[in-house]
Design a protein around this motif. Structure first.
Motif, PDB file in Angstrom:
ATOM      1  N   ARG A   1     -11.310  18.551 -19.183  1.00 51.87           N
ATOM      2  CA  ARG A   1     -11.966  18.395 -20.473  1.00 51.87           C
ATOM      3  C   ARG A   1     -12.872  17.181 -20.485  1.00 51.87           C
ATOM      4  NH1 ARG A   1      -6.950  18.740 -24.420  1.00 51.87           N
ATOM      5  NH2 ARG A   1      -6.078  17.648 -22.643  1.00 51.87           N
ATOM      6  N   ARG A   2     -12.438  16.121 -19.845  1.00 49.26           N
ATOM      7  CA  ARG A   2     -13.269  14.916 -19.807  1.00 49.26           C
ATOM      8  C   ARG A   2     -14.564  15.147 -19.048  1.00 49.26           C
ATOM      9  NH1 ARG A   2      -8.907  10.059 -18.778  1.00 49.26           N
ATOM     10  NH2 ARG A   2      -7.862  10.285 -20.777  1.00 49.26           N
ATOM     11  N   PHE A   3     -14.457  15.857 -17.938  1.00 48.68           N
ATOM     12  CA  PHE A   3     -15.650  16.154 -17.148  1.00 48.68           C
ATOM     13  C   PHE A   3     -16.641  16.952 -17.985  1.00 48.68           C
ATOM     14  CE2 PHE A   3     -18.384  18.234 -14.140  1.00 48.68           C
ATOM     15  CZ  PHE A   3     -18.523  17.331 -13.108  1.00 48.68           C
ATOM     16  N   LYS A   4     -16.164  17.987 -18.655  1.00 46.16           N
ATOM     17  CA  LYS A   4     -17.042  18.821 -19.473  1.00 46.16           C
ATOM     18  C   LYS A   4     -17.654  18.021 -20.616  1.00 46.16           C
ATOM     19  CE  LYS A   4     -17.547  23.279 -21.617  1.00 46.16           C
ATOM     20  NZ  LYS A   4     -16.981  24.575 -21.866  1.00 46.16           N
ATOM     21  N   ALA A   5     -16.888  17.145 -21.210  1.00 43.31           N
ATOM     22  CA  ALA A   5     -17.417  16.309 -22.296  1.00 43.31           C
ATOM     23  C   ALA A   5     -18.493  15.357 -21.770  1.00 43.31           C
ATOM     24  CB  ALA A   5     -16.284  15.527 -22.952  1.00 43.31           C
ATOM     25  N   GLU A   6     -18.290  14.840 -20.586  1.00 45.18           N
ATOM     26  CA  GLU A   6     -19.234  13.886 -20.002  1.00 45.18           C
ATOM     27  C   GLU A   6     -20.512  14.551 -19.479  1.00 45.18           C
ATOM     28  OE1 GLU A   6     -20.658  10.161 -18.818  1.00 45.18           O
ATOM     29  OE2 GLU A   6     -18.798  10.539 -19.901  1.00 45.18           O
ATOM     30  N   TYR A   7     -20.352  15.703 -18.791  1.00 47.47           N
ATOM     31  CA  TYR A   7     -21.475  16.334 -18.111  1.00 47.47           C
ATOM     32  C   TYR A   7     -21.956  17.629 -18.755  1.00 47.47           C
ATOM     33  CZ  TYR A   7     -20.507  12.909 -14.545  1.00 47.47           C
ATOM     34  OH  TYR A   7     -20.312  11.723 -13.880  1.00 47.47           O
ATOM     35  N   GLY A   8     -21.265  18.115 -19.752  1.00 42.56           N
ATOM     36  CA  GLY A   8     -21.691  19.314 -20.460  1.00 42.56           C
ATOM     37  C   GLY A   8     -21.424  20.615 -19.737  1.00 42.56           C
ATOM     38  N   ALA A   9     -20.631  20.574 -18.697  1.00 43.09           N
ATOM     39  CA  ALA A   9     -20.316  21.770 -17.925  1.00 43.09           C
ATOM     40  C   ALA A   9     -18.986  21.574 -17.218  1.00 43.09           C
ATOM     41  CB  ALA A   9     -21.400  22.037 -16.894  1.00 43.09           C
ATOM     42  N   THR A  10     -18.396  22.676 -16.811  1.00 44.84           N
ATOM     43  CA  THR A  10     -17.174  22.588 -16.016  1.00 44.84           C
ATOM     44  C   THR A  10     -17.545  22.036 -14.636  1.00 44.84           C
ATOM     45  OG1 THR A  10     -17.417  24.800 -15.097  1.00 44.84           O
ATOM     46  CG2 THR A  10     -16.191  24.603 -17.190  1.00 44.84           C
ATOM     47  N   ALA A  16     -22.361  24.141  -8.937  1.00 43.35           N
ATOM     48  CA  ALA A  16     -23.289  25.236  -8.657  1.00 43.35           C
ATOM     49  C   ALA A  16     -24.710  24.832  -9.035  1.00 43.35           C
ATOM     50  CB  ALA A  16     -22.872  26.494  -9.411  1.00 43.35           C
ATOM     51  N   ARG A  17     -24.865  24.150 -10.150  1.00 46.72           N
ATOM     52  CA  ARG A  17     -26.194  23.691 -10.590  1.00 46.72           C
ATOM     53  C   ARG A  17     -26.773  22.677  -9.607  1.00 46.72           C
ATOM     54  NH1 ARG A  17     -30.993  24.249 -12.096  1.00 46.72           N
ATOM     55  NH2 ARG A  17     -31.863  22.722 -13.510  1.00 46.72           N
ATOM     56  N   GLN A  18     -25.956  21.766  -9.110  1.00 40.43           N
ATOM     57  CA  GLN A  18     -26.423  20.785  -8.135  1.00 40.43           C
ATOM     58  C   GLN A  18     -26.858  21.471  -6.843  1.00 40.43           C
ATOM     59  OE1 GLN A  18     -26.921  17.510  -9.008  1.00 40.43           O
ATOM     60  NE2 GLN A  18     -26.364  18.436 -10.956  1.00 40.43           N
ATOM     61  N   ARG A  19     -26.119  22.494  -6.438  1.00 41.82           N
ATOM     62  CA  ARG A  19     -26.484  23.242  -5.233  1.00 41.82           C
ATOM     63  C   ARG A  19     -27.792  23.980  -5.426  1.00 41.82           C
ATOM     64  NH1 ARG A  19     -20.457  25.501  -3.589  1.00 41.82           N
ATOM     65  NH2 ARG A  19     -19.831  23.606  -2.495  1.00 41.82           N
ATOM     66  N   VAL A  20     -27.989  24.557  -6.612  1.00 45.08           N
ATOM     67  CA  VAL A  20     -29.242  25.249  -6.905  1.00 45.08           C
ATOM     68  C   VAL A  20     -30.400  24.250  -6.911  1.00 45.08           C
ATOM     69  CG1 VAL A  20     -30.524  26.486  -8.703  1.00 45.08           C
ATOM     70  CG2 VAL A  20     -28.217  27.220  -8.098  1.00 45.08           C
TER      71      VAL A  20
END
Length: 79
Positions: A1-10, A16-20
Motif C-alpha cells: 500500500r505504501r508503494f502504491k501511495a508513493e508511486y501511484g502504481a503497484t 512494467a512501466r520502467q521496462r517499457v
C-alpha cells in the motif's frame, strides 16, 4: 500500500512501466531486434514486450520505432 501511495502504481505495474520506458529508448536509439530489446529490458520474449507495450502505450513497438526512431537509415545500412 505504501508503494502504491508513493508511486501511484503497484510494484508490478511500476516495474512494467520502467521496462517499457527502457524499451522506448532502445527503439528510438538503436536498431536492435525486438527479441534483443525484450531480453535487455527483462521481458523474456518479444511477445511479452509487445503485450506490455500495447497495454502501456496503446501501440506496437514496431509502429513506435517507425515514428520515433533517431537512428538514420544510412547508419543502419553501414553497420
Amino acid at each position: 500500500r505504501r508503494f502504491k501511495a508513493e508511486y501511484g502504481a503497484t510494484p508490478a505495474a511500476w516495474l512494467a512501466r520502467q521496462r517499457v520506458l527502457h524499451a522506448q529508448r532502445l527503439l528510438e536509439r538503436s536498431d536492435l531486434a525486438l527479441d534483443q530489446i525484450a531480453d535487455e529490458c527483462g521481458f523474456g520474449s518479444a511477445a511479452v514486450l509487445r503485450q506490455n507495450f500495447a497495454r502501456v502505450l496503446g501501440t506496437t513497438p514496431t509502429a513506435y520505432r517507425a515514428r520515433f526512431s533517431c537512428v538514420d537509415d544510412a547508419e543502419t545500412s553501414a553497420a
